[in-house]
Design a protein around this motif. Structure first.
Motif, mmCIF file in Angstrom:
data_model
loop_
_atom_site.group_PDB
_atom_site.id
_atom_site.type_symbol
_atom_site.label_atom_id
_atom_site.label_comp_id
_atom_site.label_asym_id
_atom_site.label_seq_id
_atom_site.Cartn_x
_atom_site.Cartn_y
_atom_site.Cartn_z
ATOM 1 N N LEU A 19 0.808 -1.215 0.000
ATOM 2 C CA LEU A 19 0.000 0.000 0.000
ATOM 3 C C LEU A 19 0.842 1.267 0.000
ATOM 4 O O LEU A 19 0.759 2.097 0.905
ATOM 5 C CB LEU A 19 -0.934 0.003 1.225
ATOM 6 C CG LEU A 19 -2.027 -1.070 1.205
ATOM 7 C CD1 LEU A 19 -2.800 -1.039 2.513
ATOM 8 C CD2 LEU A 19 -2.970 -0.873 0.045
ATOM 9 N N SER A 141 -7.613 2.720 18.578
ATOM 10 C CA SER A 141 -8.542 3.378 17.649
ATOM 11 C C SER A 141 -9.790 3.845 18.375
ATOM 12 O O SER A 141 -10.255 4.981 18.190
ATOM 13 C CB SER A 141 -8.933 2.421 16.520
ATOM 14 O OG SER A 141 -7.870 2.181 15.646
ATOM 15 N N SER A 169 -2.542 -2.604 7.995
ATOM 16 C CA SER A 169 -3.368 -2.310 6.816
ATOM 17 C C SER A 169 -4.765 -2.883 6.974
ATOM 18 O O SER A 169 -5.769 -2.200 6.725
ATOM 19 C CB SER A 169 -2.698 -2.885 5.563
ATOM 20 O OG SER A 169 -3.509 -2.699 4.427
ATOM 21 N N GLY A 172 -6.980 -0.856 9.150
ATOM 22 C CA GLY A 172 -7.244 0.527 8.730
ATOM 23 C C GLY A 172 -6.210 1.532 9.177
ATOM 24 O O GLY A 172 -6.437 2.744 9.084
ATOM 25 N N TRP A 173 -5.021 1.057 9.594
ATOM 26 C CA TRP A 173 -4.014 1.963 10.139
ATOM 27 C C TRP A 173 -3.011 2.460 9.109
ATOM 28 O O TRP A 173 -2.098 3.211 9.448
ATOM 29 C CB TRP A 173 -3.278 1.282 11.299
ATOM 30 C CG TRP A 173 -3.993 1.498 12.589
ATOM 31 C CD1 TRP A 173 -5.112 0.845 13.028
ATOM 32 C CD2 TRP A 173 -3.665 2.457 13.603
ATOM 33 N NE1 TRP A 173 -5.498 1.327 14.253
ATOM 34 C CE2 TRP A 173 -4.626 2.314 14.632
ATOM 35 C CE3 TRP A 173 -2.656 3.397 13.750
ATOM 36 C CZ2 TRP A 173 -4.596 3.094 15.782
ATOM 37 C CZ3 TRP A 173 -2.624 4.168 14.904
ATOM 38 C CH2 TRP A 173 -3.586 4.014 15.894
ATOM 39 N N LEU A 174 -3.161 2.059 7.855
ATOM 40 C CA LEU A 174 -2.275 2.579 6.825
ATOM 41 C C LEU A 174 -3.015 3.505 5.868
ATOM 42 O O LEU A 174 -2.559 3.733 4.747
ATOM 43 C CB LEU A 174 -1.600 1.427 6.061
ATOM 44 C CG LEU A 174 -0.648 0.570 6.891
ATOM 45 C CD1 LEU A 174 0.076 -0.432 6.007
ATOM 46 C CD2 LEU A 174 0.353 1.411 7.662
ATOM 47 N N ASP A 175 -4.137 4.060 6.320
ATOM 48 C CA ASP A 175 -4.838 5.070 5.534
ATOM 49 C C ASP A 175 -4.132 6.414 5.727
ATOM 50 O O ASP A 175 -3.301 6.569 6.625
ATOM 51 C CB ASP A 175 -6.306 5.153 5.934
ATOM 52 C CG ASP A 175 -6.498 5.645 7.358
ATOM 53 O OD1 ASP A 175 -5.533 5.604 8.155
ATOM 54 O OD2 ASP A 175 -7.606 6.085 7.694
ATOM 55 N N PRO A 176 -4.422 7.401 4.871
ATOM 56 C CA PRO A 176 -3.708 8.688 4.991
ATOM 57 C C PRO A 176 -3.841 9.338 6.364
ATOM 58 O O PRO A 176 -2.891 9.950 6.844
ATOM 59 C CB PRO A 176 -4.355 9.536 3.892
ATOM 60 C CG PRO A 176 -4.817 8.544 2.879
ATOM 61 C CD PRO A 176 -5.274 7.343 3.660
ATOM 62 N N HIS A 178 -3.952 8.059 9.343
ATOM 63 C CA HIS A 178 -3.001 7.512 10.312
ATOM 64 C C HIS A 178 -1.559 7.750 9.881
ATOM 65 O O HIS A 178 -0.724 8.161 10.680
ATOM 66 C CB HIS A 178 -3.243 6.010 10.494
ATOM 67 C CG HIS A 178 -4.474 5.685 11.260
ATOM 68 N ND1 HIS A 178 -5.691 5.447 10.656
ATOM 69 C CD2 HIS A 178 -4.699 5.573 12.586
ATOM 70 C CE1 HIS A 178 -6.607 5.187 11.578
ATOM 71 N NE2 HIS A 178 -6.026 5.253 12.764
ATOM 72 N N HIS A 200 6.986 0.101 2.907
ATOM 73 C CA HIS A 200 5.934 1.129 2.880
ATOM 74 C C HIS A 200 6.564 2.488 3.124
ATOM 75 O O HIS A 200 6.596 2.978 4.249
ATOM 76 C CB HIS A 200 4.864 0.842 3.925
ATOM 77 C CG HIS A 200 3.596 1.591 3.683
ATOM 78 N ND1 HIS A 200 3.547 2.939 3.419
ATOM 79 C CD2 HIS A 200 2.311 1.167 3.645
ATOM 80 C CE1 HIS A 200 2.298 3.320 3.263
ATOM 81 N NE2 HIS A 200 1.528 2.259 3.380
#
Length: 295
Positions: A19, A141, A169, A172-176, A178, A200
């Protein structure tokens, strides 16, 4: 965290990417500003370290940043634990007698889940468990907290960097949101930090310890932070770190550990560190000249 000096070596590339997207990473601080306060293993001065209760206690005290540690069990599950053995912070000797030296990697996740990780700290925490990393990031979270995640003993857990990134990932912790300000991955191993960066590049990374002046430029190729023990801080070293830009084009940052004393906190802030990692975040907040803004 232990005061080990990392050796900068060439990491073996694991191949592939996870990602990938560029991170922006707003600067956390600079000389003259109030450092970010990071709750070490959760608010571990008040609750058993690296448990959900410790993360909750940090949230209750009003702190966003939580530091924690990840290791891997014999059957490949990621768990939150500092030591490479289970004996100091659990009742493993009672539950699993005869299996010394009780190394984390010698037990399955199900066996670790049976352990009491709270009674050693105090009777009110009896029955607290060693969290799976998935459980811990879920709780962070829910608490609207941010995560400084240390990969422990990566030499004992080959491939843990890729596995950790995959779990983050999936959760949901590799979204912009975070990656751009809510997640930092650190290790004492330069190879491990480099591997995270290679897999990454958007993720913010930190190298624990005090690499030599001569190694700092190489570290800046893959680490956004150099995070030394408080006892090793000096004005000259901080200046040398700040003179370099990390892989995302910003000056290298410095989070120092483990600072539980008010005078030490004021001294570290005077040096201009970006963050202070502490077991007693409320003590450090009271010691600093102004209340730290959340986030």
């Amino acid at each position: 965290m232990h005061a080990r000096v990392p050796v900068v070596t060439t990491a073996a590339l694991l191949g592939g990417t996870v990602l990938m997207f560029p991170g922006r990473h707003a600067e956390l601080g600079s000389p003259g500003t109030v450092p970010v306060i990071v709750s070490h293993r959760g608010a571990s001065g008040y609750a058993p370290e690296n448990t959900l209760a410790a993360a909750d206690k940090a949230a209750e005290l009003g702190f966003d940043w939580v530091e924690t540690d990840v290791q891997r069990t014999r059957d490949g599950e990621l768990v939150v634990l500092h030591d490479d053995t289970l004996e100091r912070t659990t009742d493993v000797e009672r539950v699993h007698p005869g299996r010394a030296p009780w190394k984390v990697e010698d037990f399955t996740a199900a066996e670790v889940a049976l352990l009491d990780a709270g009674s050693w700290f105090g009777p009110s925490y009896a029955g607290a468990r060693v969290p799976a990393l998935r459980q811990f990031v879920d709780r962070v979270s829910r608490n609207h907290q941010k995560l400084l995640l240390e990969i422990k003993n990566p030499e004992l857990h080959p491939g843990i960097e890729r596995q950790t990134l995959k779990l983050l990932s999936n959760e949901g912790w590799l979204d912009p949101a975070h990656v751009d300000g809510g997640l930092i991955i650190q290790s004492f191993s330069a190879d491990s930090v480099r591997t995270v960066h290679d897999l990454h590049p958007g993720v913010k990374t930190a190298l624990l310890g005090t690499p030599s002046f001569g190694d700092l430029a190489e570290c800046a190729r893959f680490a956004d932070q150099i995070n030394p023990a408080y006892a090793s801080l000096s004005v000259g070293y901080i200046a040398a770190v700040r003179a370099l830009r990390g892989p995302h084009g910003r000056p290298l940052e410095i989070f120092t550990w483990t600072v539980d004393d008010a005078d030490d906190a004021r001294r570290a802030a005077g040096y201009g560190v970006d963050g202070i990692i502490t077991n007693t975040p409320d003590v450090i907040r009271r010691a600093l000249p102004q209340r730290l803004p959340r986030g």
